[in-house]
Write a protein that holds these residues in place. Structure first.
Motif, PDB file in Angstrom:
ATOM      1  N   PHE A   1      12.483  43.144 -69.413  1.00 42.60           N
ATOM      2  CA  PHE A   1      11.517  42.833 -68.359  1.00 42.60           C
ATOM      3  C   PHE A   1      10.836  41.502 -68.665  1.00 42.60           C
ATOM      4  CE2 PHE A   1      10.379  47.457 -66.918  1.00 42.60           C
ATOM      5  CZ  PHE A   1      11.726  47.740 -66.787  1.00 42.60           C
ATOM      6  N   THR A   2      10.468  40.784 -67.607  1.00 39.83           N
ATOM      7  CA  THR A   2       9.734  39.530 -67.741  1.00 39.83           C
ATOM      8  C   THR A   2       8.583  39.502 -66.739  1.00 39.83           C
ATOM      9  OG1 THR A   2      11.751  38.361 -68.422  1.00 39.83           O
ATOM     10  CG2 THR A   2       9.874  37.029 -67.712  1.00 39.83           C
ATOM     11  N   ILE A   3       7.380  39.280 -67.246  1.00 35.38           N
ATOM     12  CA  ILE A   3       6.215  39.133 -66.375  1.00 35.38           C
ATOM     13  C   ILE A   3       5.925  37.651 -66.206  1.00 35.38           C
ATOM     14  CG2 ILE A   3       4.561  39.294 -68.294  1.00 35.38           C
ATOM     15  CD1 ILE A   3       2.657  40.766 -66.354  1.00 35.38           C
ATOM     16  N   SER A   4       5.533  37.274 -64.996  1.00 37.57           N
ATOM     17  CA  SER A   4       5.169  35.889 -64.714  1.00 37.57           C
ATOM     18  C   SER A   4       4.102  35.871 -63.630  1.00 37.57           C
ATOM     19  CB  SER A   4       6.401  35.083 -64.276  1.00 37.57           C
ATOM     20  OG  SER A   4       6.948  35.615 -63.084  1.00 37.57           O
ATOM     21  N   ARG A   5       3.473  34.723 -63.472  1.00 38.21           N
ATOM     22  CA  ARG A   5       2.451  34.606 -62.443  1.00 38.21           C
ATOM     23  C   ARG A   5       2.481  33.219 -61.826  1.00 38.21           C
ATOM     24  NH1 ARG A   5      -3.070  35.936 -65.096  1.00 38.21           N
ATOM     25  NH2 ARG A   5      -3.911  35.286 -63.074  1.00 38.21           N
ATOM     26  N   ASP A   6       2.041  33.145 -60.593  1.00 39.67           N
ATOM     27  CA  ASP A   6       1.897  31.888 -59.875  1.00 39.67           C
ATOM     28  C   ASP A   6       0.459  31.842 -59.365  1.00 39.67           C
ATOM     29  OD1 ASP A   6       1.856  29.798 -58.048  1.00 39.67           O
ATOM     30  OD2 ASP A   6       3.901  30.163 -57.365  1.00 39.67           O
ATOM     31  N   ASN A   7      -0.401  31.142 -60.082  1.00 41.07           N
ATOM     32  CA  ASN A   7      -1.816  31.122 -59.718  1.00 41.07           C
ATOM     33  C   ASN A   7      -2.057  30.438 -58.375  1.00 41.07           C
ATOM     34  OD1 ASN A   7      -2.552  32.561 -61.978  1.00 41.07           O
ATOM     35  ND2 ASN A   7      -3.158  30.756 -63.154  1.00 41.07           N
ATOM     36  N   ALA A   8      -1.236  29.480 -58.019  1.00 42.50           N
ATOM     37  CA  ALA A   8      -1.398  28.796 -56.743  1.00 42.50           C
ATOM     38  C   ALA A   8      -1.171  29.742 -55.570  1.00 42.50           C
ATOM     39  CB  ALA A   8      -0.444  27.615 -56.659  1.00 42.50           C
ATOM     40  N   LYS A   9      -0.305  30.742 -55.775  1.00 40.57           N
ATOM     41  CA  LYS A   9       0.003  31.709 -54.718  1.00 40.57           C
ATOM     42  C   LYS A   9      -0.705  33.045 -54.931  1.00 40.57           C
ATOM     43  CE  LYS A   9       4.595  29.822 -53.759  1.00 40.57           C
ATOM     44  NZ  LYS A   9       6.054  30.109 -53.713  1.00 40.57           N
ATOM     45  N   SER A  10      -1.464  33.178 -56.013  1.00 41.67           N
ATOM     46  CA  SER A  10      -2.135  34.440 -56.351  1.00 41.67           C
ATOM     47  C   SER A  10      -1.136  35.587 -56.425  1.00 41.67           C
ATOM     48  CB  SER A  10      -3.237  34.750 -55.335  1.00 41.67           C
ATOM     49  OG  SER A  10      -4.246  33.757 -55.375  1.00 41.67           O
ATOM     50  N   MET A  11      -0.063  35.347 -57.144  1.00 50.68           N
ATOM     51  CA  MET A  11       1.007  36.332 -57.261  1.00 50.68           C
ATOM     52  C   MET A  11       1.320  36.587 -58.734  1.00 50.68           C
ATOM     53  SD  MET A  11       2.067  37.200 -54.170  1.00 50.68           S
ATOM     54  CE  MET A  11       3.680  37.900 -54.504  1.00 50.68           C
ATOM     55  N   VAL A  12       1.708  37.814 -59.011  1.00 50.22           N
ATOM     56  CA  VAL A  12       2.255  38.164 -60.318  1.00 50.22           C
ATOM     57  C   VAL A  12       3.541  38.938 -60.080  1.00 50.22           C
ATOM     58  CG1 VAL A  12       0.889  40.277 -60.537  1.00 50.22           C
ATOM     59  CG2 VAL A  12       1.759  39.151 -62.589  1.00 50.22           C
ATOM     60  N   TYR A  13       4.508  38.738 -60.964  1.00 49.49           N
ATOM     61  CA  TYR A  13       5.839  39.303 -60.786  1.00 49.49           C
ATOM     62  C   TYR A  13       6.263  40.073 -62.028  1.00 49.49           C
ATOM     63  CZ  TYR A  13       5.770  35.575 -57.297  1.00 49.49           C
ATOM     64  OH  TYR A  13       5.424  34.748 -56.272  1.00 49.49           O
ATOM     65  N   LEU A  14       7.177  41.002 -61.806  1.00 51.01           N
ATOM     66  CA  LEU A  14       7.816  41.699 -62.915  1.00 51.01           C
ATOM     67  C   LEU A  14       9.310  41.739 -62.619  1.00 51.01           C
ATOM     68  CD1 LEU A  14       7.274  43.197 -65.608  1.00 51.01           C
ATOM     69  CD2 LEU A  14       7.415  45.327 -64.297  1.00 51.01           C
ATOM     70  N   GLN A  15      10.058  40.922 -63.340  1.00 53.19           N
ATOM     71  CA  GLN A  15      11.510  40.930 -63.232  1.00 53.19           C
ATOM     72  C   GLN A  15      12.047  41.992 -64.180  1.00 53.19           C
ATOM     73  OE1 GLN A  15      13.640  39.123 -61.181  1.00 53.19           O
ATOM     74  NE2 GLN A  15      15.216  40.492 -62.021  1.00 53.19           N
ATOM     75  N   MET A  16      12.778  42.945 -63.624  1.00 50.48           N
ATOM     76  CA  MET A  16      13.275  44.067 -64.421  1.00 50.48           C
ATOM     77  C   MET A  16      14.800  44.044 -64.405  1.00 50.48           C
ATOM     78  SD  MET A  16      10.633  47.061 -63.220  1.00 50.48           S
ATOM     79  CE  MET A  16      11.340  47.192 -61.583  1.00 50.48           C
ATOM     80  N   ASN A  17      15.388  43.838 -65.563  1.00 52.09           N
ATOM     81  CA  ASN A  17      16.838  43.807 -65.711  1.00 52.09           C
ATOM     82  C   ASN A  17      17.303  44.965 -66.589  1.00 52.09           C
ATOM     83  OD1 ASN A  17      16.873  41.352 -64.250  1.00 52.09           O
ATOM     84  ND2 ASN A  17      16.622  40.167 -66.135  1.00 52.09           N
TER      85      ASN A  17
END
Length: 124
Positions: free
Chosen positions: A68-84
């Protein structure tokens, strides 16, 4: 205050991938530590991954490290979780959480704001 809305859950076969997204409201998204937790039926809510406000320090539960990889985009106010490489034991409701303590805490008690959750089901 921040409101969180998760999306991206679904049904996937073992070995597959999913990407969860969490949309945050409010202008101060970049002041929050963000995390993903999950809760399977009959089990406690458990920490999956967390990311700090701006320097992108990340932590993962041992059970998902390397998959799994967590990431965020502060400009878009988004956080993601890529699950492989998903496994049946990853099946759970996944929650996005926010906290302003400045520390990635593994306890769900530390987090002030929660989304409604999104179901992830991994079939064998």
């Amino acid at each position: 205050q921040v409101q969180l809305v998760e999306s991206g859950g679904g049904l996937v076969q073992a070995g597959g991938s999913l990407r969860l997204s969490c949309a945050a409201s409010g202008r101060t998204f970049d002041t929050y530590v963000m995390a993903w937790f999950r809760q399977a039926p009959g089990k406690d809510r458990e920490f999956v991954a967390g990311i700090t406000e701006s320097d992108r320090i990340t932590y993962y539960a041992d059970s998902v490290k390397g998959r799994f990889t967590i990431s965020r985009d502060n400009a878009k106010s988004m956080v993601y979780l890529q699950m492989n490489s998903l496994k049946p034991e990853d099946t759970a409701v996944y929650f996005c959480a926010a906290d302003r303590s400045g520390v990635i805490d593994h306890s769900h008690i530390a987090y002030d704001y929660w989304g409604q959750g999104t179901q992830v089901t991994v079939s064998s």
